[in-house]
Structure formats: structure tokens, C-alpha cells
Write an enzyme that holds these catalytic residues in place. Sequence first.
Site, short mmCIF file in Angstrom:
data_model
loop_
_atom_site.label_atom_id
_atom_site.label_comp_id
_atom_site.label_asym_id
_atom_site.label_seq_id
_atom_site.Cartn_x
_atom_site.Cartn_y
_atom_site.Cartn_z
N GLY A 1 1.11 -2.09 4.21
CA GLY A 1 1.65 -0.74 4.13
C GLY A 1 2.88 -0.59 4.99
CB SER A 2 3.38 0.33 8.54
OG SER A 2 2.25 -0.35 8.95
CG ASP B 1 -6.19 -2.82 3.47
OD1 ASP B 1 -5.14 -2.57 4.07
OD2 ASP B 1 -6.77 -1.99 2.72
N GLY B 2 -4.87 -4.39 6.52
CA GLY B 2 -4.73 -3.77 7.83
C GLY B 2 -3.93 -4.61 8.80
N GLY B 3 -2.75 -4.11 9.18
CA GLY B 3 -1.94 -4.78 10.19
C GLY B 3 -1.30 -6.07 9.73
CG ASP C 1 -5.20 2.36 1.03
OD1 ASP C 1 -6.15 1.57 0.97
OD2 ASP C 1 -4.04 2.04 1.40
CG MET D 1 -11.61 -2.67 5.51
SD MET D 1 -10.05 -2.32 4.66
CE MET D 1 -9.08 -1.55 5.95
CG HIS E 1 -3.97 -1.58 -1.47
ND1 HIS E 1 -5.09 -2.32 -1.79
CD2 HIS E 1 -4.32 -0.80 -0.42
CE1 HIS E 1 -6.07 -2.01 -0.96
NE2 HIS E 1 -5.64 -1.08 -0.11
N GLY F 1 -8.95 3.89 7.44
CA GLY F 1 -8.63 5.31 7.62
C GLY F 1 -7.15 5.59 7.83
CG PHE F 2 -5.68 6.68 10.45
CD1 PHE F 2 -5.10 7.91 10.18
CD2 PHE F 2 -7.00 6.63 10.88
CE1 PHE F 2 -5.83 9.09 10.36
CE2 PHE F 2 -7.73 7.80 11.07
CZ PHE F 2 -7.13 9.04 10.81
N GLY F 3 -2.96 3.85 8.20
CA GLY F 3 -1.99 2.76 8.19
C GLY F 3 -1.46 2.57 9.61
N GLY F 4 -0.72 1.48 9.80
CA GLY F 4 0.01 1.29 11.05
C GLY F 4 -0.81 0.82 12.24
CG MET G 1 -8.40 7.14 2.87
SD MET G 1 -7.41 7.22 4.36
CE MET G 1 -6.66 5.59 4.34
CG MET H 1 -11.34 3.28 2.58
SD MET H 1 -9.77 3.21 3.43
CE MET H 1 -8.67 3.25 2.01
CG HIS I 1 -9.32 0.11 -0.13
ND1 HIS I 1 -8.68 -0.09 1.08
CD2 HIS I 1 -10.65 0.09 0.14
CE1 HIS I 1 -9.60 -0.23 2.04
NE2 HIS I 1 -10.78 -0.11 1.50
CB SER J 1 -0.89 0.02 1.24
OG SER J 1 -1.46 1.30 1.38
C1 DX5 Z 1 -6.21 1.57 5.83
C2 DX5 Z 1 -5.84 1.25 4.40
C3 DX5 Z 1 -4.72 0.29 4.30
C4 DX5 Z 1 -3.41 0.75 4.90
C5 DX5 Z 1 -2.81 -0.47 5.54
O1 DX5 Z 1 -7.47 2.13 5.90
O2 DX5 Z 1 -6.93 0.70 3.70
O3 DX5 Z 1 -4.52 -0.15 2.96
O4 DX5 Z 1 -2.50 1.29 3.98
O5 DX5 Z 1 -1.73 -0.10 6.29
P1 DX5 Z 1 -0.98 -1.11 7.26
O6 DX5 Z 1 -0.49 -2.25 6.44
O7 DX5 Z 1 0.11 -0.28 7.82
O8 DX5 Z 1 -1.98 -1.56 8.30
ZN ZN Z 2 -6.50 -0.27 1.67
#
Ligand code: DX5
Ligand code: ZN
Length: 216
Positions: free
Chosen positions: A197-198, A175-177, A35, A137, A33, A142-145, A37, A68, A66, A8
Site C-alpha cells: 500500500g504505502s 500483507d503489511g509493511g 481491503d 498478515m 488488492h 486494520g491500517f496501512g503504513g 474493514m 477484515m 481481503h 493495495s
Molecule cells: C492492512 C491491510 C493492508 C494495507 C497494507 O490491514 O490489509 O493491505 O493496505 O498497507 P501497507 O503496505 O502500507 O502496510
Molecule cells: Zn490487505
Amino acid sequence: MERIIAPSVLSADFEHLGRDVEMITRSAAEWVHVDVMDGVFVPNISFGFPVLKAIRRATSKVVDVHLMITEPERYVARFAHDGADWVTFHYEATQEVEHCIHLIRESGAKVGISIKPKTPVEVLRPLLKEVDMVLIMSVEPGFGGQTFMSESLDRIGALRRMAEELNPALLIEVDGGISSANAAQLYEAGANVLVAGSSVFKAEHPEDEIDKMLHA
Ligand code: DX5
Ligand code: ZN
């Protein structure tokens, strides 16, 4: 089962976005990917069409958008036009789910639908034959990490069982974590596409983290 890694770019260094997209292009990841928003559907704003177009120009990899955003039916065709190979929208973001699916299909892109962690997987049953992918999800969007929600594993399993009956070719994206530490469990539960992502962009060697996730 097919395995795809989708780094991502939300976690990329935007001062050096071209360099980071090049890394993905060199890597074993098949998808990028993206994102989007809108600050309404989720409490954060990322980026839109100009950034998508730049990513499209910069890579030959599959571009996985993706959305959002609220009322995605207003924009799905434009995302496809501007370079998305896959357009995924949120079930919770629209009153016009069927119309959205139709518009994406008509645009020539592949169709994905996503649900947030608290939305029951069952709501997708009547739609499963009409989509190419479901994005589960595993954090609140909304946020990475953020930290992976382990209850997502049961949701993936339930969805995979539903898909075996209704649409065996369905891709399940999560997607996420996600990192190489939990990738194996996700494949085992029935996921094919892992977004990260992270874990990728904070790794000392991002391409190695991608390899580890792919072969977990
Ligand atoms: C969050 C995004 C994700 C985000 C994932 O709302 O949809 O795609 O980039 O980030 P990580 O992998 O850091 O959880
Ligand atoms: Zn995403």
C-alpha cells in the site's frame, strides 16, 4: 516460483481513485488488492460494495478482496458477485471456516484464508488442501503504513514447507509493511504474492516501485 504484486488501494488517493486504479492497470502489477474493514473485526472502517464495483469497472486486472470483517459467511458470495476474482477471509473472524470456503468456491471465486500475526500457522494444516491461497498478515490488520514484522519470514517458510507436502500449487500472499527493500527476503521465504500500500502510493514513481518489488 510465480511472483505477483498486488498494490493495495487502501493507500490510494480516494479523491482520484480512478486515476490510481489506472496507474495499477498500466503497471506490472497483476492484481489489485482491496481491503474491506468493518470496524468490528479490526478497529477501522474502509469501504464496501460500491467501491469494489467501481474498481471492477475500472480495471481488467485481477481483483483480490481481503475481508477484515466478522462473520464473513454473510457476505462472501456478494463480494464475488460484485467483482472479486479472489475472496480472502480471516480464520479468526468466523466459527464457520469450512462453510465460508464452500460459499466462496460455489460463487466461482478463488478461495483465500488469512491469519493474523499471532495465529499459529499450524491451524491451517487441515484446510490447506481446500484453499487456493493463504494470506499471512505481516502487521496487525486494520491500517496501512505499519512496520513489517520480521518474524513473518519464519511463518512463511513454515507454511511453504507445509504446502509442499499438502498443496504444492498454494499461493502464499503477504500483507503489511512490504516494499522493494524487503521483497527479496519474502520471495526467498516462499511467498508469491506481495501486497503493498504505502510503499507504492507514497513513492514518487509508483510504477517503478512496483517493478523493483517484482524483480527484487
Ligand atoms: C492492512 C491491510 C493492508 C494495507 C497494507 O490491514 O490489509 O493491505 O493496505 O498497507 P501497507 O503496505 O502500507 O502496510
Ligand atoms: Zn490487505
